[in-house]
Write an enzyme that holds these catalytic residues in place. Structure first.
Site, mmCIF file in Angstrom:
data_model
loop_
_atom_site.group_PDB
_atom_site.id
_atom_site.type_symbol
_atom_site.label_atom_id
_atom_site.label_comp_id
_atom_site.label_asym_id
_atom_site.label_seq_id
_atom_site.Cartn_x
_atom_site.Cartn_y
_atom_site.Cartn_z
ATOM 1 N N CYS A 101 11.887 2.950 10.112
ATOM 2 C CA CYS A 101 11.121 2.659 11.785
ATOM 3 C C CYS A 101 10.135 3.662 12.210
ATOM 4 C CB CYS A 101 12.361 3.041 12.596
ATOM 5 S SG CYS A 101 14.034 1.807 12.529
ATOM 6 N N GLN A 161 23.211 0.890 10.957
ATOM 7 C CA GLN A 161 22.650 1.682 11.911
ATOM 8 C C GLN A 161 23.473 1.470 13.324
ATOM 9 O OE1 GLN A 161 18.361 2.052 12.622
ATOM 10 N NE2 GLN A 161 17.922 1.684 10.754
ATOM 11 N N ARG A 220 13.354 -8.361 29.929
ATOM 12 C CA ARG A 220 14.261 -9.500 30.866
ATOM 13 C C ARG A 220 14.347 -9.000 32.259
ATOM 14 N NH1 ARG A 220 17.631 -8.208 26.204
ATOM 15 N NH2 ARG A 220 17.360 -10.006 24.392
ATOM 16 N N SER A 257 18.018 -2.287 20.568
ATOM 17 C CA SER A 257 16.406 -2.838 20.526
ATOM 18 C C SER A 257 16.451 -4.071 20.118
ATOM 19 C CB SER A 257 15.830 -2.010 19.704
ATOM 20 O OG SER A 257 16.253 -2.147 18.206
ATOM 21 N N HIS A 358 11.388 -3.809 18.991
ATOM 22 C CA HIS A 358 10.992 -2.740 17.818
ATOM 23 C C HIS A 358 10.756 -3.770 16.566
ATOM 24 C CE1 HIS A 358 11.864 0.639 15.158
ATOM 25 N NE2 HIS A 358 13.103 0.425 15.305
ATOM 26 N N CYS A 388 13.769 7.971 15.202
ATOM 27 C CA CYS A 388 14.946 8.033 14.407
ATOM 28 C C CYS A 388 14.757 7.077 13.201
ATOM 29 C CB CYS A 388 16.092 7.704 15.144
ATOM 30 S SG CYS A 388 16.417 6.149 15.526
#
Length: 402
Positions: A101, A161, A220, A257, A358, A388
């Site tokens: 990431c 994750q 949203r 995400s 993401h 992270c």
């Protein structure tokens, strides 16, 4: 670099400009789903360089691009293909890197390191991920991604994750209500920022077969914690419940995400080169660090990364005006807040990945681009970004607005 007295050097790595694409939903019908990732990044390169006409593209020493799922349309070093696809000089090299990431945040680190060392004067750092066209995890081998990916020696100690998110939730004593309230706040903040035009300067329009996309489509509006409470936890299985009896299973699609498509690019150079070209640096890459962390919890790396980057910088957290902690899952920023007792108003004030998505390889640039513009808009000085990363790692970057 900047010394303890604040004096600067011509070898400072400075940010001259930073742009990102709108973020599209990572599925069929998403705003950017019909754009090849190479073309998405190529359009981003063109937009970045068009905004700095004093910079000869042929003077760029290197192009460093973050991308996580380097398979299919994102294989064969998409950074190089995008640079060529943009019609930019072929003698300029490019490489594509993967620190999960944090890939494009690491691109910024590598660019700054090359500039500080004197090996480069002008570097483009970038990132791209089309999660609608190249499915997350598709670069892994075998039916068991946590076995074939790491071999037999370490596989028994690894979880997804999502499960790591549950373990962090349990370890920090967070509740499902807290996760959902934070997720709703992310959407609320992102919607307010979009309505105020806060993203307008950082977003570059992207041409698609259906038309031109100019705004994030992931926010949203009207999301509430009460609505999110109705969503089902997605990672619970009988086997995992037996292995981790402390977990209450609170991670949902709503407090995680979003899977998305996007790209971003940043123009960095030495302070001396910027002055030579008559360009005003917008920010200094002040301090960088990267750490390894518990590979089982996996998502807690921003905590030790914060300690290390602050120690190296000589700054305190109270001096940081704006903090970006990537919202991979709601427990990540919430655990960080609990650990440091930080001001929640300074954390992800324009929303994060829960609302804005993401796109894995592009997220580091997306966060830093948003943070830079927010510092400018509010006449603030220091920004701290934390990401992270899978396998238990984290990047930390402090930038100083100039």
């Amino acid at each position: 670099m900047v010394n303890a007295q604040g004096a600067s050097s011509g070898r400072d790595a400075v940010i001259v400009d930073a742009v990102r694409t709108p973020v599209g939903r990572g599925k069929a019908g998403g705003a950017l789903a019909d754009v090849h990732p190479v073309d998405l990044l190529a359009q981003t390169f063109i937009a970045l360089l068009d905004r700095s006409p004093a910079v000869d593209p042929g003077s760029v020493d290197d192009v460093i691009v973050g991308c996580v799922s380097q398979v299919g349309e994102q294989s064969a070093t998409p950074g190089r293909m995008a640079w060529l696809g943009a019609g930019l000089p072929a003698h300029v090299p490019a490489t594509t890197i993967d620190r999960k990431c944090g890939s494009s945040q690491q691109s910024v680190h590598f660019a700054a390191q090359a500039i500080r060392s004197g090996e480069a004067d002008v570097v483009v750092a970038a990132g791209v991920e089309s999660m609608s066209r190249v499915v997350m995890g598709s670069a892994r081998m075998g039916a068991d991604p946590y076995g074939a990916m790491v071999g037999e020696r370490f596989a028994p100690g690894l979880v997804s994750q999502g499960v790591a998110s549950e373990l962090v939730t349990a370890a920090w004593g967070l509740t499902r209500t807290e996760l959902d309230e934070y997720a709703a706040l992310s959407h609320e903040r992102a919607a307010a920022a979009q309505d105020a035009g806060a993203f307008a300067r950082e977003i570059v329009p992207i041409h698609t077969p259906q038309g031109v996309v100019t705004a994030d489509e992931t926010i949203r509006r009207g999301t509430t914690a009460e609505k999110l409470a109705g969503l089902k936890a997605v990672f619970e299985t009988p086997e995992l419940s037996a292995r981790f009896p402390q977990v209450a299973w609170s991670t949902t699609a709503g407090n995680s995400s979003q899977i998305t498509d996007g790209a971003g690019a940043m123009l960095l150079m030495s302070r001396a080169r910027a002055e030579e070209l008559g360009l005003r640096p917008r920010a200094l890459v002040h301090t960088m660090s990267v750490v390894g962390s518990d590979p089982l919890l996996m998502l807690t790396g921003p905590i030790p990364a914060t300690h290390r980057v602050l120690e190296r910088s000589g700054l305190t957290l109270d001096q940081i005006d704006h903090v970006e902690v990537n919202e991979a899952f709601a427990p990540v920023p919430l655990a960080w807040l609990e650990e440091f007792k930080a001001d929640p108003a300074r954390l992800n004030p324009r929303g994060g990945a829960i609302a804005l998505g993401h796109p894995l390889g592009a997220s580091g640039i997306r966060l830093m681009t948003t943070m830079l513009h927010a510092l400018e808009d509010h006449d603030q000085r220091y920004g701290l970004q934390l990401m992270c990363e899978a396998g238990g790692m984290a990047n930390a970057t402090i930038i100083e607005r100039l």
